[in-house]
Design a protein around this motif. Sequence first.
Motif, PDB file in Angstrom:
ATOM      1  N   LYS A  79       0.793  -1.162  -0.005  1.00  0.00           N
ATOM      2  CA  LYS A  79       0.049  -0.070   0.014  1.00  0.00           C
ATOM      3  C   LYS A  79       0.595   1.365  -0.179  1.00  0.00           C
ATOM      4  N   LYS A  80       1.818   1.176   0.571  1.00  0.00           N
ATOM      5  CA  LYS A  80       2.747   2.530   0.845  1.00  0.00           C
ATOM      6  C   LYS A  80       3.597   2.666  -0.528  1.00  0.00           C
ATOM      7  N   ASN A  81       3.807   1.741  -1.324  1.00  0.00           N
ATOM      8  CA  ASN A  81       4.583   2.059  -2.447  1.00  0.00           C
ATOM      9  C   ASN A  81       3.707   1.791  -3.834  1.00  0.00           C
ATOM     10  N   ALA A  82       2.496   1.804  -3.641  1.00  0.00           N
ATOM     11  CA  ALA A  82       1.466   1.578  -4.798  1.00  0.00           C
ATOM     12  C   ALA A  82       1.773   2.474  -6.008  1.00  0.00           C
ATOM     13  N   ALA A  83       2.174   3.830  -5.594  1.00  0.00           N
ATOM     14  CA  ALA A  83       2.334   4.664  -6.536  1.00  0.00           C
ATOM     15  C   ALA A  83       3.678   4.914  -7.209  1.00  0.00           C
TER      16      ALA A  83
END
Length: 334
Positions: A79-83
């Motif tokens: 979730k933290k690195n999704a972008a």
Amino acid sequence: MHVDNMHQWQHSHDYLDNQQIETGQRRVFYVLALTTVTMVVEIVAGTLFNSMALVADGWHMASHSAALAITLFAYWYAKKNAAEKRFSFGTGKVTVLGGYSSALLLGVVALMMIWESVHRIITPLPISFDQAIVVAGIGLVVNLASVWLLHGDGHHGHDHGHDHAHDHHQAHSHSHDHVHDHHDHHNHAQDHNLRAAYLHVMADVLTSVLAIVALVCGKMMGWTWMDPIMGIVGALVITKWAYGLLRDTSSVLLDGNTDDSLASAIQTDIEADADNRVCDLHIWQLAPGKWAGVVAVVTHFPQDPAHYKALLAHHTQLSHVNIEVHHCQGESCL
């Protein structure tokens, strides 16, 4: 002008279902808290009462606490690195990697259970049955509560025989297009990360039941050998579960086509139009319920990429599709 603004042709590669992740995180956290507390109680009690089945259950739960921590970390990291653009197709496979790691841990614990059980067969120790049965019963209740918390969330190139006289000096039209649907309704989006957590607590239920059976048999009939034997039986069943999870997660991690029915449906839909023939097809999973595909089409009547996109639009699980069109210059096949 497209030289100044490319947004119309670009899209996000974040294929994670945030609601699914948040639900999974919350439930796994509750189970982790229950498992950790029970783990400490069982290991201490099993050591004091000399019950191999109880100690095995406790250490098994210890490994599951670690596995559940891996599950939570995988959710958080994905979730933290999704972008992050360094992940070409997003972080959907991070949770699959979490499931793979948990499966490895599950297998290691099974081996440890077999080792310790064999040792207890060779050098048996006296068992305090009454106390051990009480603690094992408490462990079973906790494990069943954990299963209830997680229940329902862990489920749990095609060769086509047609002859065509295509000109080898054919013109190529190479194009790309994308099919998007952030609300996937294709069967069940299998979350391997949560499935791993579910298997770990199911393994806890199994070892708790086997421990109780072994302790009752030992108390009522004097079959003290049942205690380590049940440890071995539980380890073998857990090994089978671990193998199944390793097989499924490794296939996703290696971009295996784990959905033959989807590949067949894609080919059928493309070839039902005009004289299209699929000469190359690759599909792979990006995240739970999200798939990517590369489709190469040979036809006498090449169309705009949007045309082929429309043919596949009803496959809502296809989140990223590249279409390659080869124009056949030979005699028409129709």
